[in-house]
Enzyme design. Structure first.
Site, PDB file in Angstrom:
ATOM      1  N   SER A 153      -9.937 -22.777 -11.401  1.00 51.13           N
ATOM      2  CA  SER A 153      -9.087 -23.143 -10.223  1.00 51.13           C
ATOM      3  C   SER A 153      -9.885 -23.759  -9.137  1.00 51.13           C
ATOM      4  O   SER A 153     -11.117 -23.308  -9.406  1.00 51.13           O
ATOM      5  CB  SER A 153      -8.267 -21.892 -10.047  1.00 51.13           C
ATOM      6  OG  SER A 153      -8.247 -21.657  -8.584  1.00 51.13           O
ATOM      7  N   TYR A 166     -10.459 -13.010  -9.165  1.00 47.91           N
ATOM      8  CA  TYR A 166     -10.174 -14.424  -9.558  1.00 47.91           C
ATOM      9  C   TYR A 166     -11.503 -15.575  -9.385  1.00 47.91           C
ATOM     10  O   TYR A 166     -11.396 -16.284 -10.397  1.00 47.91           O
ATOM     11  CB  TYR A 166      -8.695 -14.692  -9.022  1.00 47.91           C
ATOM     12  CG  TYR A 166      -8.033 -15.866  -9.743  1.00 47.91           C
ATOM     13  CD1 TYR A 166      -7.492 -16.068 -11.098  1.00 47.91           C
ATOM     14  CD2 TYR A 166      -7.808 -17.059  -8.974  1.00 47.91           C
ATOM     15  CE1 TYR A 166      -6.885 -17.173 -11.399  1.00 47.91           C
ATOM     16  CE2 TYR A 166      -7.322 -18.045  -9.518  1.00 47.91           C
ATOM     17  CZ  TYR A 166      -6.775 -18.170 -10.612  1.00 47.91           C
ATOM     18  OH  TYR A 166      -6.017 -19.150 -11.251  1.00 47.91           O
ATOM     19  N   LYS A 170     -13.075 -17.510 -12.511  1.00 49.63           N
ATOM     20  CA  LYS A 170     -12.847 -18.901 -12.397  1.00 49.63           C
ATOM     21  C   LYS A 170     -14.281 -19.577 -12.293  1.00 49.63           C
ATOM     22  O   LYS A 170     -14.536 -20.823 -12.695  1.00 49.63           O
ATOM     23  CB  LYS A 170     -11.885 -19.328 -11.621  1.00 49.63           C
ATOM     24  CG  LYS A 170     -10.474 -18.899 -12.127  1.00 49.63           C
ATOM     25  CD  LYS A 170     -10.206 -19.332 -13.566  1.00 49.63           C
ATOM     26  CE  LYS A 170      -8.862 -19.243 -13.852  1.00 49.63           C
ATOM     27  NZ  LYS A 170      -8.316 -19.554 -15.212  1.00 49.63           N
TER      28      LYS A 170
END
Ligand code: NAD
Length: 276
Positions: A153, A166, A170
Protein backbone atom coordinates in the site's frame (compact mmCIF):
# COMPACT_ATOMS: atom_id res chain seq x y z
CA UNK A 1 -4.43 -19.02 -26.38
CA UNK A 2 -4.03 -17.13 -23.11
CA UNK A 3 -0.69 -15.83 -21.90
CA UNK A 4 -1.09 -17.86 -18.71
CA UNK A 5 -2.27 -21.17 -20.18
CA UNK A 6 -1.02 -24.10 -18.10
CA UNK A 7 0.01 -21.86 -15.17
CA UNK A 8 -1.20 -22.48 -11.63
CA UNK A 9 -1.80 -19.52 -9.31
CA UNK A 10 -2.66 -19.18 -5.62
CA UNK A 11 -4.34 -15.91 -4.64
CA UNK A 12 -5.03 -15.24 -0.95
CA UNK A 13 -8.08 -13.20 0.07
CA UNK A 14 -9.67 -13.70 -3.35
CA UNK A 15 -13.28 -14.03 -2.20
CA UNK A 16 -13.83 -10.28 -2.46
CA UNK A 17 -12.43 -6.99 -3.63
CA UNK A 18 -9.08 -6.77 -5.38
CA UNK A 19 -8.16 -10.43 -4.79
CA UNK A 20 -11.32 -11.63 -6.48
CA UNK A 21 -10.53 -9.52 -9.56
CA UNK A 22 -6.93 -10.76 -9.59
CA UNK A 23 -8.18 -14.36 -9.54
CA UNK A 24 -10.69 -13.69 -12.31
CA UNK A 25 -8.16 -11.83 -14.46
CA UNK A 26 -5.47 -14.52 -14.19
CA UNK A 27 -8.09 -17.23 -14.85
CA UNK A 28 -9.43 -15.37 -17.89
CA UNK A 29 -5.93 -15.55 -19.35
CA UNK A 30 -5.65 -19.30 -18.82
CA UNK A 31 -4.29 -19.83 -15.29
CA UNK A 32 -5.86 -22.35 -12.92
CA UNK A 33 -6.54 -20.68 -9.58
CA UNK A 34 -6.61 -21.70 -5.93
CA UNK A 35 -9.01 -19.21 -4.38
CA UNK A 36 -8.71 -18.46 -0.67
CA UNK A 37 -10.82 -16.52 1.78
CA UNK A 38 -11.77 -16.69 5.44
CA UNK A 39 -15.18 -18.17 4.73
CA UNK A 40 -16.64 -20.66 2.29
CA UNK A 41 -19.25 -18.38 0.72
CA UNK A 42 -17.02 -15.67 -0.83
CA UNK A 43 -14.38 -18.23 -1.85
CA UNK A 44 -16.96 -20.43 -3.57
CA UNK A 45 -18.54 -17.38 -5.25
CA UNK A 46 -15.22 -16.55 -6.89
CA UNK A 47 -14.70 -20.17 -7.94
CA UNK A 48 -18.20 -20.19 -9.47
CA UNK A 49 -17.54 -16.90 -11.32
CA UNK A 50 -14.30 -18.30 -12.77
CA UNK A 51 -15.94 -21.57 -13.79
CA UNK A 52 -18.92 -19.74 -15.33
CA UNK A 53 -16.43 -17.88 -17.53
CA UNK A 54 -14.86 -21.18 -18.64
CA UNK A 55 -11.88 -21.14 -16.27
CA UNK A 56 -10.56 -23.54 -13.66
CA UNK A 57 -10.50 -22.89 -9.90
CA UNK A 58 -10.79 -24.58 -6.52
CA UNK A 59 -11.31 -23.10 -3.07
CA UNK A 60 -8.95 -23.39 -0.12
CA UNK A 61 -10.84 -21.77 2.74
CA UNK A 62 -9.30 -20.57 5.99
CA UNK A 63 -7.34 -17.77 7.56
CA UNK A 64 -3.88 -17.18 6.13
CA UNK A 65 -2.77 -16.70 9.74
CA UNK A 66 -3.69 -20.25 10.84
CA UNK A 67 -0.82 -22.61 11.63
CA UNK A 68 -0.47 -25.03 8.72
CA UNK A 69 -2.52 -22.90 6.33
CA UNK A 70 0.44 -22.05 4.07
CA UNK A 71 1.31 -25.72 3.55
CA UNK A 72 -2.35 -26.55 2.82
CA UNK A 73 -2.64 -23.65 0.33
CA UNK A 74 0.43 -24.76 -1.61
CA UNK A 75 -0.57 -28.44 -1.46
CA UNK A 76 -4.00 -27.59 -2.89
CA UNK A 77 -2.32 -26.10 -5.97
CA UNK A 78 -0.13 -29.16 -6.44
CA UNK A 79 -2.92 -31.69 -5.77
CA UNK A 80 -5.58 -29.96 -7.86
CA UNK A 81 -3.50 -28.63 -10.75
CA UNK A 82 -0.07 -30.29 -10.59
CA UNK A 83 2.25 -27.42 -9.74
CA UNK A 84 2.71 -23.81 -8.68
CA UNK A 85 3.70 -20.90 -10.95
CA UNK A 86 2.19 -17.72 -9.49
CA UNK A 87 1.81 -16.66 -5.86
CA UNK A 88 -0.22 -13.55 -5.01
CA UNK A 89 -0.20 -12.56 -1.33
CA UNK A 90 -3.23 -10.29 -1.13
CA UNK A 91 -5.36 -11.22 1.92
CA UNK A 92 -5.74 -8.61 4.60
CA UNK A 93 -7.72 -5.94 6.36
CA UNK A 94 -7.06 -2.82 8.38
CA UNK A 95 -7.54 -2.24 12.10
CA UNK A 96 -6.73 1.41 12.62
CA UNK A 97 -6.12 3.75 15.50
CA UNK A 98 -3.48 6.19 16.70
CA UNK A 99 -0.44 4.72 18.41
CA UNK A 100 -1.47 5.63 21.97
CA UNK A 101 -4.68 3.62 21.57
CA UNK A 102 -3.27 0.70 19.63
CA UNK A 103 -3.23 -2.56 21.56
CA UNK A 104 -0.67 -5.35 21.18
CA UNK A 105 -3.52 -7.46 19.78
CA UNK A 106 -4.14 -4.91 17.01
CA UNK A 107 -0.45 -4.67 16.19
CA UNK A 108 0.08 -8.44 16.14
CA UNK A 109 -3.07 -9.19 14.13
CA UNK A 110 -2.12 -6.81 11.32
CA UNK A 111 1.55 -7.86 11.26
CA UNK A 112 0.40 -11.51 11.18
CA UNK A 113 -1.96 -11.15 8.26
CA UNK A 114 0.06 -8.74 6.08
CA UNK A 115 3.63 -9.87 6.76
CA UNK A 116 3.97 -13.19 8.61
CA UNK A 117 1.34 -14.94 6.46
CA UNK A 118 3.04 -14.03 3.13
CA UNK A 119 6.37 -15.16 4.62
CA UNK A 120 4.84 -18.51 5.59
CA UNK A 121 3.16 -19.01 2.18
CA UNK A 122 6.43 -18.32 0.38
CA UNK A 123 8.39 -20.56 2.75
CA UNK A 124 5.90 -23.36 2.03
CA UNK A 125 6.20 -22.74 -1.71
CA UNK A 126 10.00 -23.06 -1.74
CA UNK A 127 10.28 -26.89 -1.75
CA UNK A 128 7.72 -27.17 -4.54
CA UNK A 129 9.46 -24.57 -6.69
CA UNK A 130 12.93 -25.93 -5.99
CA UNK A 131 11.85 -29.49 -6.88
CA UNK A 132 10.20 -28.32 -10.12
CA UNK A 133 13.34 -26.41 -11.11
CA UNK A 134 15.57 -29.42 -10.39
CA UNK A 135 13.27 -31.69 -12.40
CA UNK A 136 13.30 -29.37 -15.43
CA UNK A 137 17.06 -28.93 -15.22
CA UNK A 138 17.67 -32.70 -15.01
CA UNK A 139 15.43 -33.23 -18.03
CA UNK A 140 17.33 -30.57 -19.97
CA UNK A 141 14.17 -28.46 -20.26
CA UNK A 142 14.02 -24.68 -19.89
CA UNK A 143 13.02 -23.51 -16.41
CA UNK A 144 9.84 -21.44 -16.78
CA UNK A 145 9.65 -18.03 -15.13
CA UNK A 146 7.55 -18.17 -11.97
CA UNK A 147 6.02 -15.10 -10.37
CA UNK A 148 5.43 -13.78 -6.87
CA UNK A 149 3.39 -10.62 -6.35
CA UNK A 150 3.07 -9.29 -2.81
CA UNK A 151 0.42 -6.66 -2.17
CA UNK A 152 1.42 -3.49 -0.37
CA UNK A 153 0.00 0.00 0.00
CA UNK A 154 1.12 3.58 -0.35
CA UNK A 155 0.76 3.57 3.47
CA UNK A 156 3.76 1.22 3.48
CA UNK A 157 5.76 3.63 1.35
CA UNK A 158 4.88 6.97 2.91
CA UNK A 159 3.16 6.11 6.21
CA UNK A 160 -0.42 7.00 7.11
CA UNK A 161 -1.70 8.51 10.35
CA UNK A 162 -3.76 5.96 12.29
CA UNK A 163 -2.14 2.99 10.57
CA UNK A 164 1.14 2.41 12.38
CA UNK A 165 0.52 -1.36 12.38
CA UNK A 166 -0.58 -1.55 8.74
CA UNK A 167 2.12 0.82 7.44
CA UNK A 168 4.82 -1.17 9.26
CA UNK A 169 3.54 -4.47 7.84
CA UNK A 170 3.22 -3.08 4.32
CA UNK A 171 6.70 -1.55 4.51
CA UNK A 172 7.98 -4.93 5.69
CA UNK A 173 6.56 -6.69 2.67
CA UNK A 174 8.83 -4.65 0.38
CA UNK A 175 11.86 -5.89 2.35
CA UNK A 176 10.63 -9.46 2.09
CA UNK A 177 10.09 -8.96 -1.67
CA UNK A 178 13.56 -7.57 -2.32
CA UNK A 179 15.25 -10.30 -0.30
CA UNK A 180 13.34 -13.10 -1.96
CA UNK A 181 14.08 -11.65 -5.40
CA UNK A 182 17.75 -12.17 -4.51
CA UNK A 183 17.25 -15.66 -3.06
CA UNK A 184 14.97 -16.95 -5.83
CA UNK A 185 16.59 -15.46 -8.92
CA UNK A 186 18.39 -18.79 -9.26
CA UNK A 187 15.01 -20.50 -9.61
CA UNK A 188 13.96 -18.03 -12.33
CA UNK A 189 11.31 -16.54 -10.04
CA UNK A 190 10.52 -12.83 -10.21
CA UNK A 191 9.38 -11.29 -6.93
CA UNK A 192 7.64 -7.92 -6.99
CA UNK A 193 5.31 -5.76 -4.94
CA UNK A 194 2.25 -3.83 -6.05
CA UNK A 195 1.45 -0.91 -3.73
CA UNK A 196 -2.10 0.32 -4.15
CA UNK A 197 -3.34 3.83 -3.58
CA UNK A 198 -7.06 4.25 -2.99
CA UNK A 199 -9.02 1.38 -4.50
CA UNK A 200 -12.79 1.26 -4.05
CA UNK A 201 -13.50 -1.85 -1.99
CA UNK A 202 -15.09 -2.38 1.41
CA UNK A 203 -11.73 -1.47 2.99
CA UNK A 204 -12.24 2.11 1.85
CA UNK A 205 -15.98 2.32 1.23
CA UNK A 206 -18.07 1.00 4.11
CA UNK A 207 -20.51 -1.61 2.73
CA UNK A 208 -23.92 -0.17 1.82
CA UNK A 209 -25.66 -3.25 3.24
CA UNK A 210 -23.87 -3.32 6.58
CA UNK A 211 -22.79 -1.19 9.53
CA UNK A 212 -19.22 -0.70 8.34
CA UNK A 213 -17.74 -3.51 10.39
CA UNK A 214 -16.29 -6.83 9.32
CA UNK A 215 -15.91 -10.02 11.32
CA UNK A 216 -12.39 -11.42 11.48
CA UNK A 217 -12.12 -14.54 13.63
CA UNK A 218 -15.00 -13.38 15.81
CA UNK A 219 -13.57 -9.85 16.17
CA UNK A 220 -15.75 -6.97 14.91
CA UNK A 221 -13.49 -4.51 13.09
CA UNK A 222 -14.52 -1.16 11.66
CA UNK A 223 -13.69 -0.63 7.98
CA UNK A 224 -14.42 2.11 5.49
CA UNK A 225 -13.14 5.68 5.30
CA UNK A 226 -15.39 8.63 6.15
CA UNK A 227 -17.07 9.58 2.79
CA UNK A 228 -16.05 13.27 3.08
CA UNK A 229 -12.43 12.30 3.70
CA UNK A 230 -12.66 9.88 0.78
CA UNK A 231 -13.89 12.68 -1.51
CA UNK A 232 -11.08 14.97 -0.31
CA UNK A 233 -8.52 12.21 -0.90
CA UNK A 234 -9.81 11.69 -4.44
CA UNK A 235 -9.08 15.34 -5.24
CA UNK A 236 -5.40 14.69 -4.55
CA UNK A 237 -5.26 11.90 -7.13
CA UNK A 238 -4.12 13.16 -10.54
CA UNK A 239 -6.62 10.86 -12.29
CA UNK A 240 -9.29 12.42 -10.06
CA UNK A 241 -10.81 9.25 -8.62
CA UNK A 242 -10.12 6.08 -6.68
CA UNK A 243 -9.32 2.97 -8.69
CA UNK A 244 -11.61 0.02 -9.30
CA UNK A 245 -10.73 -3.53 -8.16
CA UNK A 246 -10.47 -4.45 -11.87
CA UNK A 247 -7.87 -1.70 -12.42
CA UNK A 248 -5.97 -2.87 -9.34
CA UNK A 249 -5.95 -6.43 -10.68
CA UNK A 250 -4.54 -5.13 -13.96
CA UNK A 251 -1.37 -3.96 -12.19
CA UNK A 252 -0.85 -7.40 -10.65
CA UNK A 253 -1.51 -9.05 -13.99
CA UNK A 254 1.31 -7.04 -15.60
CA UNK A 255 3.76 -8.70 -13.19
CA UNK A 256 2.39 -12.20 -13.92
CA UNK A 257 2.65 -12.26 -17.73
CA UNK A 258 5.75 -13.20 -19.74
CA UNK A 259 6.37 -9.57 -20.78
CA UNK A 260 7.61 -8.91 -17.21
CA UNK A 261 9.94 -11.91 -17.01
CA UNK A 262 12.99 -9.66 -16.48
CA UNK A 263 11.35 -7.35 -13.91
CA UNK A 264 12.10 -8.33 -10.32
CA UNK A 265 12.52 -6.77 -6.85
CA UNK A 266 10.34 -3.80 -7.88
CA UNK A 267 7.44 -1.95 -6.30
CA UNK A 268 4.79 -0.91 -8.79
CA UNK A 269 2.56 1.85 -7.42
CA UNK A 270 -1.02 1.59 -8.66
CA UNK A 271 -2.55 4.80 -7.41
CA UNK A 272 -3.80 6.94 -10.28
CA UNK A 273 -0.61 9.03 -10.24
CA UNK A 274 -0.80 9.90 -6.54
CA UNK A 275 2.67 10.70 -5.20
CA UNK A 276 3.52 10.47 -1.54
N1 NAD B 1 -8.63 -0.99 -1.10
C1 NAD B 1 -7.55 -0.20 -1.01
O1 NAD B 1 -7.65 1.03 -1.17
C2 NAD B 1 -6.19 -0.79 -0.73
C3 NAD B 1 -5.10 0.08 -0.74
C4 NAD B 1 -3.83 -0.43 -0.50
C5 NAD B 1 -3.65 -1.78 -0.29
N2 NAD B 1 -4.74 -2.61 -0.26
C6 NAD B 1 -4.49 -4.03 0.00
O2 NAD B 1 -5.12 -4.82 -0.98
C7 NAD B 1 -5.44 -6.10 -0.42
C8 NAD B 1 -6.89 -6.44 -0.71
O3 NAD B 1 -7.74 -5.48 -0.07
P1 NAD B 1 -9.22 -5.13 -0.59
O4 NAD B 1 -9.30 -3.65 -0.66
O5 NAD B 1 -9.55 -5.92 -1.78
O6 NAD B 1 -10.07 -5.57 0.68
P2 NAD B 1 -11.41 -6.46 0.77
O7 NAD B 1 -11.82 -6.40 2.19
O8 NAD B 1 -12.39 -6.04 -0.28
O9 NAD B 1 -10.90 -7.93 0.38
C9 NAD B 1 -9.93 -8.59 1.16
C10 NAD B 1 -10.30 -10.05 1.30
O10 NAD B 1 -9.31 -10.68 2.13
C11 NAD B 1 -9.97 -11.55 3.02
N3 NAD B 1 -9.17 -11.76 4.22
C12 NAD B 1 -8.94 -10.89 5.23
N4 NAD B 1 -8.20 -11.47 6.18
C13 NAD B 1 -7.97 -12.74 5.77
C14 NAD B 1 -7.28 -13.83 6.33
N5 NAD B 1 -6.70 -13.76 7.52
N6 NAD B 1 -7.23 -14.99 5.61
C15 NAD B 1 -7.84 -15.10 4.42
N7 NAD B 1 -8.51 -14.09 3.83
C16 NAD B 1 -8.59 -12.93 4.52
C17 NAD B 1 -11.28 -10.84 3.35
O11 NAD B 1 -12.25 -11.76 3.86
C18 NAD B 1 -11.66 -10.26 2.00
O12 NAD B 1 -12.48 -11.12 1.25
C19 NAD B 1 -5.09 -6.01 1.08
O13 NAD B 1 -3.82 -6.56 1.31
C20 NAD B 1 -5.07 -4.53 1.32
O14 NAD B 1 -4.28 -4.16 2.42
C21 NAD B 1 -6.00 -2.16 -0.49
Amino acid sequence: MGKLNGKVAIVSGSGRGIGREIARKLAADGASIVVNDLDDTPAKDTVAAIEAAGGHAVACTGSVTEDGFAERFVATAVDAFGGLDIVVNNAGYTWDTVIQKMTDQQWDAILDVHLKAPFRVLRAAQPVISAAVKKATRAGEPVPCRKVVNISSIAGLGGNAGQVNYAAAKAGITGLTKTLAKEWGRYNVTVNTVAFGMIKTRLTEAPADGDGTIDVAGQEIKVGVNPQLLAAMEQLIPLGRGGTPEEAAGAVYLLCIPESDYVSAQTLVCGGGFMI
